[in-house]
Design a protein around this motif. Structure first.
Motif, PDB file in Angstrom:
ATOM      1  N   ASN A 101     -49.926 -20.636 -36.461  1.00 49.27           N
ATOM      2  CA  ASN A 101     -50.341 -21.784 -37.265  1.00 49.27           C
ATOM      3  C   ASN A 101     -49.322 -22.286 -38.282  1.00 49.27           C
ATOM      4  OD1 ASN A 101     -52.895 -22.213 -36.032  1.00 49.27           O
ATOM      5  ND2 ASN A 101     -53.599 -20.350 -37.002  1.00 49.27           N
ATOM      6  N   ASP A 102     -48.192 -21.628 -38.428  1.00 50.50           N
ATOM      7  CA  ASP A 102     -47.110 -22.193 -39.230  1.00 50.50           C
ATOM      8  C   ASP A 102     -46.142 -22.874 -38.268  1.00 50.50           C
ATOM      9  OD1 ASP A 102     -48.145 -21.372 -41.625  1.00 50.50           O
ATOM     10  OD2 ASP A 102     -46.837 -19.634 -41.839  1.00 50.50           O
ATOM     11  N   GLY A 107     -41.439 -29.069 -36.914  1.00 48.78           N
ATOM     12  CA  GLY A 107     -42.830 -29.427 -37.149  1.00 48.78           C
ATOM     13  C   GLY A 107     -43.780 -29.011 -36.047  1.00 48.78           C
ATOM     14  N   ALA A 108     -43.269 -28.600 -34.896  1.00 49.02           N
ATOM     15  CA  ALA A 108     -44.119 -28.168 -33.780  1.00 49.02           C
ATOM     16  C   ALA A 108     -44.611 -26.734 -34.018  1.00 49.02           C
ATOM     17  CB  ALA A 108     -43.333 -28.233 -32.472  1.00 49.02           C
ATOM     18  N   MET A 147     -39.558 -16.665 -32.357  1.00 47.65           N
ATOM     19  CA  MET A 147     -39.997 -16.479 -33.745  1.00 47.65           C
ATOM     20  C   MET A 147     -39.064 -15.517 -34.483  1.00 47.65           C
ATOM     21  SD  MET A 147     -44.112 -16.343 -33.201  1.00 47.65           S
ATOM     22  CE  MET A 147     -44.512 -16.259 -34.953  1.00 47.65           C
ATOM     23  N   ALA A 148     -38.674 -14.446 -33.821  1.00 48.33           N
ATOM     24  CA  ALA A 148     -37.744 -13.494 -34.447  1.00 48.33           C
ATOM     25  C   ALA A 148     -36.423 -14.186 -34.765  1.00 48.33           C
ATOM     26  CB  ALA A 148     -37.524 -12.292 -33.536  1.00 48.33           C
ATOM     27  N   GLY A 149     -35.934 -15.012 -33.837  1.00 46.10           N
ATOM     28  CA  GLY A 149     -34.694 -15.749 -34.059  1.00 46.10           C
ATOM     29  C   GLY A 149     -34.793 -16.724 -35.217  1.00 46.10           C
ATOM     30  N   ALA A 150     -35.999 -17.250 -35.450  1.00 42.25           N
ATOM     31  CA  ALA A 150     -36.212 -18.177 -36.565  1.00 42.25           C
ATOM     32  C   ALA A 150     -36.497 -17.436 -37.869  1.00 42.25           C
ATOM     33  CB  ALA A 150     -37.379 -19.121 -36.232  1.00 42.25           C
ATOM     34  N   GLY A 151     -36.574 -16.094 -37.781  1.00 50.27           N
ATOM     35  CA  GLY A 151     -36.794 -15.284 -38.977  1.00 50.27           C
ATOM     36  C   GLY A 151     -38.220 -15.294 -39.489  1.00 50.27           C
ATOM     37  N   ILE A 152     -39.196 -15.638 -38.625  1.00 52.22           N
ATOM     38  CA  ILE A 152     -40.573 -15.702 -39.096  1.00 52.22           C
ATOM     39  C   ILE A 152     -41.518 -14.743 -38.386  1.00 52.22           C
ATOM     40  CG2 ILE A 152     -40.413 -18.076 -39.904  1.00 52.22           C
ATOM     41  CD1 ILE A 152     -41.863 -18.917 -37.357  1.00 52.22           C
ATOM     42  N   PHE A 153     -40.989 -13.916 -37.507  1.00 50.47           N
ATOM     43  CA  PHE A 153     -41.868 -12.984 -36.805  1.00 50.47           C
ATOM     44  C   PHE A 153     -42.224 -11.831 -37.734  1.00 50.47           C
ATOM     45  CE2 PHE A 153     -42.850  -9.578 -33.732  1.00 50.47           C
ATOM     46  CZ  PHE A 153     -43.867 -10.218 -33.074  1.00 50.47           C
TER      47      PHE A 153
END
Length: 157
Positions: A101-102, A107-108, A147-153
């Motif tokens: 949900n984030d 923005g996707a 997500m891990a690559g984006a640092g949010i996992f």
């Protein structure tokens, strides 16, 4: 598998969907979904060859499947989009999306493509005898790596 009145099974599914939305809102699946299982229910899913998860009994379902295994997924939702009820067999299959949900930087949302769902056997009294989840392991892996690559996992997962 025994037949059940269609109206009762439809009511069970509606109660389940409402409780699922409450669980997503609060990030607490055990609190909202645990009471829907019989004392001797089983909940299982498969994560690949020789990787079968099984929780036996409501206590283990609540504490392990809906508790421990959902840590780190508090920001996820699992909206059901198609439900098939077979009142003659007492089974339900629900297909859902898995959505983080984030949003991404663009923005996707992070959405797991592929087929995800739950297959249930109804026990009567608004309880499930068993649940079997199914999902596309390859797509799950891909989204987790993104997500891990984006640092949010969440490292809890």
């Amino acid at each position: 598998m025994a037949p059940f009145p269609r109206e009762e099974m439809e009511e069970m599914v509606q109660r389940w969907l409402d409780a699922n939305r409450d669980a997503e809102r609060d990030g607490d699946w055990a609190k909202h979904l645990g009471a829907f299982y019989t004392e001797d229910a089983e909940y299982r899913w498969n994560m690949g060859q020789n990787r079968e998860f099984v929780a036996k009994g409501r206590h283990e379902i609540c504490h392990v499947a809906l508790g421990y295994h959902m840590k780190g997924f508090e920001k996820w939702s699992y909206p059901y989009h198609d439900i098939i009820i077979d009142e003659k067999r007492g089974t339900v299959i629900g297909f859902y999306h898995q959505i983080y949900n984030d949003a991404r930087e663009d923005g996707a949302s992070f959405v797991l493509d592929g087929v995800s769902g739950s297959w249930f056997e109804y026990a009567g009294n608004y309880k499930w005898k068993w649940e079997r989840d199914f999902f596309d392991v390859g797509n799950i892996s891909s989204v987790i790596f993104d997500m891990a690559g984006a640092g949010i996992f969440d490292p809890t997962v």
